[in-house]
Design a protein around this motif. Sequence first.
Motif, PDB file in Angstrom:
ATOM      1  N   LEU A  49       0.865  -1.178   0.000  1.00  0.00           N
ATOM      2  CA  LEU A  49       0.000   0.000   0.000  1.00  0.00           C
ATOM      3  C   LEU A  49       0.897   1.221   0.000  1.00  0.00           C
ATOM      4  CD1 LEU A  49      -2.715   1.548   0.474  1.00  0.00           C
ATOM      5  CD2 LEU A  49      -2.390   1.105   2.916  1.00  0.00           C
ATOM      6  N   ASN A  50       0.761   2.057  -1.036  1.00  0.00           N
ATOM      7  CA  ASN A  50       1.558   3.281  -1.145  1.00  0.00           C
ATOM      8  C   ASN A  50       0.707   4.399  -1.702  1.00  0.00           C
ATOM      9  OD1 ASN A  50       4.327   2.481  -0.422  1.00  0.00           O
ATOM     10  ND2 ASN A  50       4.134   1.127  -2.187  1.00  0.00           N
ATOM     11  N   TYR A  51       1.077   5.637  -1.365  1.00  0.00           N
ATOM     12  CA  TYR A  51       0.462   6.827  -1.958  1.00  0.00           C
ATOM     13  C   TYR A  51       1.621   7.657  -2.476  1.00  0.00           C
ATOM     14  CZ  TYR A  51      -2.847  10.689  -2.503  1.00  0.00           C
ATOM     15  OH  TYR A  51      -3.647  11.675  -3.011  1.00  0.00           O
ATOM     16  N   LEU A  52       1.816   7.630  -3.786  1.00  0.00           N
ATOM     17  CA  LEU A  52       3.025   8.172  -4.392  1.00  0.00           C
ATOM     18  C   LEU A  52       2.749   9.434  -5.190  1.00  0.00           C
ATOM     19  CD1 LEU A  52       4.138   4.709  -5.765  1.00  0.00           C
ATOM     20  CD2 LEU A  52       4.975   5.808  -3.675  1.00  0.00           C
ATOM     21  N   PRO A  53       3.605  10.452  -5.058  1.00  0.00           N
ATOM     22  CA  PRO A  53       3.447  11.637  -5.902  1.00  0.00           C
ATOM     23  C   PRO A  53       3.832  11.307  -7.348  1.00  0.00           C
ATOM     24  CG  PRO A  53       5.415  11.837  -4.543  1.00  0.00           C
ATOM     25  CD  PRO A  53       4.729  10.564  -4.138  1.00  0.00           C
ATOM     26  N   ILE A  54       3.042  11.795  -8.286  1.00  0.00           N
ATOM     27  CA  ILE A  54       3.334  11.616  -9.705  1.00  0.00           C
ATOM     28  C   ILE A  54       3.951  12.897 -10.242  1.00  0.00           C
ATOM     29  CG2 ILE A  54       2.325  11.150 -11.984  1.00  0.00           C
ATOM     30  CD1 ILE A  54       2.284   8.779  -9.940  1.00  0.00           C
ATOM     31  N   ASP A  55       3.355  14.027  -9.884  1.00  0.00           N
ATOM     32  CA  ASP A  55       3.910  15.341 -10.187  1.00  0.00           C
ATOM     33  C   ASP A  55       3.404  16.292  -9.112  1.00  0.00           C
ATOM     34  OD1 ASP A  55       1.292  16.229 -10.931  1.00  0.00           O
ATOM     35  OD2 ASP A  55       1.620  15.572 -12.994  1.00  0.00           O
ATOM     36  N   ALA A  56       3.477  17.589  -9.343  1.00  0.00           N
ATOM     37  CA  ALA A  56       3.115  18.555  -8.304  1.00  0.00           C
ATOM     38  C   ALA A  56       1.644  18.475  -7.899  1.00  0.00           C
ATOM     39  CB  ALA A  56       3.448  19.968  -8.776  1.00  0.00           C
ATOM     40  N   HIS A  57       0.778  17.942  -8.766  1.00  0.00           N
ATOM     41  CA  HIS A  57      -0.642  17.965  -8.475  1.00  0.00           C
ATOM     42  C   HIS A  57      -1.317  16.596  -8.504  1.00  0.00           C
ATOM     43  CE1 HIS A  57      -0.466  22.292  -8.696  1.00  0.00           C
ATOM     44  NE2 HIS A  57       0.162  22.174  -9.838  1.00  0.00           N
ATOM     45  N   ARG A  58      -0.592  15.566  -8.883  1.00  0.00           N
ATOM     46  CA  ARG A  58      -1.199  14.236  -8.987  1.00  0.00           C
ATOM     47  C   ARG A  58      -0.486  13.244  -8.094  1.00  0.00           C
ATOM     48  NH1 ARG A  58      -2.316  11.906 -14.711  1.00  0.00           N
ATOM     49  NH2 ARG A  58      -3.395  10.446 -13.405  1.00  0.00           N
ATOM     50  N   HIS A  59      -1.282  12.268  -7.629  1.00  0.00           N
ATOM     51  CA  HIS A  59      -0.757  11.215  -6.762  1.00  0.00           C
ATOM     52  C   HIS A  59      -1.363   9.896  -7.202  1.00  0.00           C
ATOM     53  CE1 HIS A  59      -0.746  15.021  -4.619  1.00  0.00           C
ATOM     54  NE2 HIS A  59       0.408  14.605  -4.162  1.00  0.00           N
ATOM     55  N   CYS A  60      -0.704   8.809  -6.820  1.00  0.00           N
ATOM     56  CA  CYS A  60      -1.202   7.488  -7.173  1.00  0.00           C
ATOM     57  C   CYS A  60      -1.298   6.629  -5.914  1.00  0.00           C
ATOM     58  CB  CYS A  60      -0.284   6.818  -8.193  1.00  0.00           C
ATOM     59  SG  CYS A  60      -0.840   5.179  -8.687  1.00  0.00           S
ATOM     60  N   LEU A  61      -2.502   6.167  -5.630  1.00  0.00           N
ATOM     61  CA  LEU A  61      -2.708   5.186  -4.578  1.00  0.00           C
ATOM     62  C   LEU A  61      -2.454   3.826  -5.206  1.00  0.00           C
ATOM     63  CD1 LEU A  61      -3.657   4.494  -1.686  1.00  0.00           C
ATOM     64  CD2 LEU A  61      -5.986   4.339  -2.619  1.00  0.00           C
ATOM     65  N   PHE A  62      -1.468   3.123  -4.684  1.00  0.00           N
ATOM     66  CA  PHE A  62      -1.072   1.823  -5.242  1.00  0.00           C
ATOM     67  C   PHE A  62      -1.391   0.730  -4.236  1.00  0.00           C
ATOM     68  CE2 PHE A  62       2.079  -1.611  -5.608  1.00  0.00           C
ATOM     69  CZ  PHE A  62       1.843  -2.009  -6.921  1.00  0.00           C
ATOM     70  N   LEU A  63      -2.113  -0.282  -4.700  1.00  0.00           N
ATOM     71  CA  LEU A  63      -2.504  -1.423  -3.868  1.00  0.00           C
ATOM     72  C   LEU A  63      -2.135  -2.695  -4.600  1.00  0.00           C
ATOM     73  CD1 LEU A  63      -5.948   0.175  -3.495  1.00  0.00           C
ATOM     74  CD2 LEU A  63      -4.545  -0.272  -1.496  1.00  0.00           C
ATOM     75  N   LYS A  64      -1.572  -3.647  -3.878  1.00  0.00           N
ATOM     76  CA  LYS A  64      -1.177  -4.915  -4.473  1.00  0.00           C
ATOM     77  C   LYS A  64      -1.639  -6.042  -3.560  1.00  0.00           C
ATOM     78  CE  LYS A  64       3.044  -7.203  -6.111  1.00  0.00           C
ATOM     79  NZ  LYS A  64       4.505  -7.018  -6.242  1.00  0.00           N
ATOM     80  N   ILE A  65      -2.265  -7.057  -4.166  1.00  0.00           N
ATOM     81  CA  ILE A  65      -2.731  -8.194  -3.388  1.00  0.00           C
ATOM     82  C   ILE A  65      -2.328  -9.475  -4.103  1.00  0.00           C
ATOM     83  CG2 ILE A  65      -5.029  -8.199  -4.439  1.00  0.00           C
ATOM     84  CD1 ILE A  65      -6.080  -9.093  -1.636  1.00  0.00           C
ATOM     85  N   LYS A  66      -1.838 -10.407  -3.336  1.00  0.00           N
ATOM     86  CA  LYS A  66      -1.412 -11.709  -3.866  1.00  0.00           C
ATOM     87  C   LYS A  66      -2.601 -12.655  -3.840  1.00  0.00           C
ATOM     88  CE  LYS A  66       2.160 -15.151  -3.423  1.00  0.00           C
ATOM     89  NZ  LYS A  66       3.429 -15.521  -2.822  1.00  0.00           N
ATOM     90  N   TYR A  67      -2.708 -13.473  -4.880  1.00  0.00           N
ATOM     91  CA  TYR A  67      -3.778 -14.471  -4.873  1.00  0.00           C
ATOM     92  C   TYR A  67      -3.247 -15.850  -5.164  1.00  0.00           C
ATOM     93  CZ  TYR A  67      -3.979 -13.949 -10.018  1.00  0.00           C
ATOM     94  OH  TYR A  67      -3.701 -13.903 -11.355  1.00  0.00           O
TER      95      TYR A  67
END
Length: 138
Positions: free
Chosen positions: A120-138
Amino acid sequence: MNKKIHLKVNTDLNATGEVLSWFEQINQPPLSDKKIWWQCQTLLIEGFANIVEHAHKNLPLETPIELEVLRLNEYIEIRIWSFGQAFDLQQQLQTKPELTDNFQERGRGLKIMDSIAEELNYLPIDAHRHCLFLKIKY
């Protein structure tokens, strides 16, 4: 297996049904473990709701939220791009009460996502955008 899907919706919790409907296509062929599929749906909806209610709280309804899901052989990755103010995800997780101690109706989304996701991460993309990243193993 590599399968990738994209969707763009407005900043509106009423789009939740559309988001879930769109997400169904990543479950082909269906995951054998229904619990994992339920967890994937939970991650997606908690992430989407957090973007609408927090990151986009003071932004117009027309502000787009972009979603991307990638299904690989062992993982499903969910990316949700947002606009708005950045925040320190790890700090927020540390200051929120544990799920077992939080009886409030709201405010549990980050802890729920953290308890389910492999990553689980919340990463800056540029000055105004961000990306919530979620990864789940199955």
